[in-house]
Design an enzyme around this catalytic site. Structure first.
Site, PDB file in Angstrom:
ATOM      1  N   ALA A   7       0.759  -1.082  -0.009  1.00 23.25           N
ATOM      2  CA  ALA A   7      -0.209   0.268   0.145  1.00 23.25           C
ATOM      3  C   ALA A   7       0.816   1.194   0.010  1.00 23.25           C
ATOM      4  CB  ALA A   7      -0.791   0.088   1.102  1.00 23.25           C
ATOM      5  N   GLY A  87       7.416  -2.459  15.848  1.00 16.83           N
ATOM      6  CA  GLY A  87       6.699  -2.310  17.067  1.00 16.83           C
ATOM      7  C   GLY A  87       7.347  -1.016  17.994  1.00 16.83           C
ATOM      8  N   THR A 110       2.915  -5.396  15.418  1.00 21.93           N
ATOM      9  CA  THR A 110       3.441  -6.584  16.239  1.00 21.93           C
ATOM     10  C   THR A 110       2.188  -7.464  16.665  1.00 21.93           C
ATOM     11  OG1 THR A 110       4.330  -6.398  18.607  1.00 21.93           O
ATOM     12  CG2 THR A 110       3.187  -4.343  17.889  1.00 21.93           C
ATOM     13  N   ASP A 112       2.235  -8.828  19.395  1.00 20.34           N
ATOM     14  CA  ASP A 112       1.778  -8.588  20.863  1.00 20.34           C
ATOM     15  C   ASP A 112       0.641  -7.789  21.114  1.00 20.34           C
ATOM     16  OD1 ASP A 112       3.660 -10.430  21.326  1.00 20.34           O
ATOM     17  OD2 ASP A 112       5.242  -8.878  22.061  1.00 20.34           O
ATOM     18  N   ARG A 139      -6.839 -29.734  21.498  1.00 18.85           N
ATOM     19  CA  ARG A 139      -7.853 -30.124  22.184  1.00 18.85           C
ATOM     20  C   ARG A 139      -8.532 -31.478  21.671  1.00 18.85           C
ATOM     21  NH1 ARG A 139     -10.981 -27.114  25.828  1.00 18.85           N
ATOM     22  NH2 ARG A 139     -10.302 -25.153  24.989  1.00 18.85           N
ATOM     23  N   ARG A 147      -6.434 -34.737  30.575  1.00 16.74           N
ATOM     24  CA  ARG A 147      -5.400 -34.037  30.211  1.00 16.74           C
ATOM     25  C   ARG A 147      -5.482 -32.791  30.736  1.00 16.74           C
ATOM     26  NH1 ARG A 147      -1.330 -37.961  30.514  1.00 16.74           N
ATOM     27  NH2 ARG A 147      -1.424 -39.281  28.726  1.00 16.74           N
ATOM     28  N   MET A 154       3.129 -16.377  22.472  1.00 17.09           N
ATOM     29  CA  MET A 154       3.849 -15.246  22.657  1.00 17.09           C
ATOM     30  C   MET A 154       3.502 -13.989  23.345  1.00 17.09           C
ATOM     31  SD  MET A 154       5.954 -15.570  18.756  1.00 17.09           S
ATOM     32  CE  MET A 154       7.531 -14.900  19.416  1.00 17.09           C
ATOM     33  N   GLY A 170     -11.641 -21.086  25.126  1.00 11.76           N
ATOM     34  CA  GLY A 170     -12.534 -21.335  26.379  1.00 11.76           C
ATOM     35  C   GLY A 170     -11.500 -21.827  27.454  1.00 11.76           C
TER      36      GLY A 170
END
Length: 306
Positions: A7, A87, A110, A112, A139, A147, A154, A170
């Site tokens: 862009a 970042g 970023t 995070d 899962r 288990r 991260m 969940g």
């Protein structure tokens, strides 16, 4: 980042601006690793993950002498504005160059999502979807046995990704660096309560900044009759085909950065705030603070039935 690069390059060309790119971040800038780009150079990159320009850390960029070397390269290539995609470290570098009188525009990218002046950073949505897909598969393989899964995502100093992913899958508990942890209350008691409610699989999401997932699994093992399995997703979260949300937001941010350039603005950051695209002074942006929302913690507790 590739969508954003596309862009900015095409936005610049549409306005009669000659765009150059810098390979490997500030390291490449100091070393003069620059190249002029045209429209075809950014063709077919919209769907590619990562960044075609590469990235590299340069801790020495905090030194004024190193910053001046970067300015020499910019002057050599007759570049008068630098658009910086990244970042906190990238923004601090842009801030330093602005203090030396060079025009910069910042675009937050970023996974995070810890750039405080914006509600959204490029890469967050793709990383979250990647983590969610991996955890859903995990899962499937573990719920037939009783288990406990400890999954590390991260987020070195920020738990936004962990909390978002935890809500989406969940999770039984989510551990983030922003919240002080009472291990008995926040983990062990939640596992006990989940057992009482009939659950046979327990998911603990851990932001990497909280600590080693193996240590957390060992604490669970010693406190309750469960044998946790640890999965560290690591850098798999940084790759993959970008989501539609990331592609669209990155494209808009790149376009708006060029618009700021055309208006002669400098030392600005393109942000998303309350659903709107805005720009802020970079000094103001870096001074802001952001925290995990209380509603996210409340919702997580309510959804686990505790």
């Amino acid at each position: 980042m590739n969508a954003c690069l596309r862009a900015t390059v095409r936005g610049a060309l549409n306005n009669g601006i000659e765009p150059y790119v810098v390979y490997d971040g500030y390291k490449g800038l100091v070393e003069g690793n620059l190249k002029e780009f045209n429209r075809s150079d950014v063709s077919e990159i919209l769907s590619k993950g990562g960044t075609m320009l590469g990235t590299a850390r340069l801790p020495e960029f905090v030194e004024v002498e190193v910053q001046l070397k970067a300015l020499e390269q910019l002057k050599k290539h007759e570049i008068d504005v630098l658009i910086c995609i990244g970042g906190d470290g990238t923004f601090k570098g842009a801030q330093a160059l602005s203090r030396l009188g060079f025009r910069t525009i910042g675009i937050p990218a970023t996974i995070d999502n810890d750039i405080c002046c914006t509600n959204y950073s490029i890469g967050f949505d793709t990383a979250a979807n990647t983590a969610i897909e991996c955890i859903d598969k995990l899962r499937d393989t573990m719920q037939s046995h009783e288990r406990c899964s400890v999954v590390e995502v991260m987020g070195r100093n920020a738990g936004f990704l962990a909390m978002y992913v935890g809500l989406a899958v969940g999770a039984t508990a989510v551990l983030v660096p922003e919240k002080e942890i009472d291990f008995e209350k926040d983990v062990i008691e939640k596992l006990r309560q989940a057992r009482l409610h009939g659950f046979t699989h327990y998911m603990i999401i851990v932001a990497e900044g909280v600590g080693d997932a193996n240590d957390i699994a060992q604490q669970i093992r010693e406190a309750i009759d469960l044998d946790p399995r640890v999965t560290v997703l690591g850098h798999i979260q940084r790759g993959g085909t970008p989501s539609a949300r990331d592609r669209v937001n990155a494209t808009k941010m790149g376009y708006l950065a060029v618009e700021l350039l055309r208006e002669g603005k400098t030392n600005r950051v393109v942000c998303i705030h309350q659903g709107r695209f805005i720009d802020l002074d970079i000094n103001e942006g870096l001074s802001l603070q952001r925290k995990i929302q209380d509603i996210e913690v409340d919702v997580l507790g309510a959804m686990t039935g505790i």
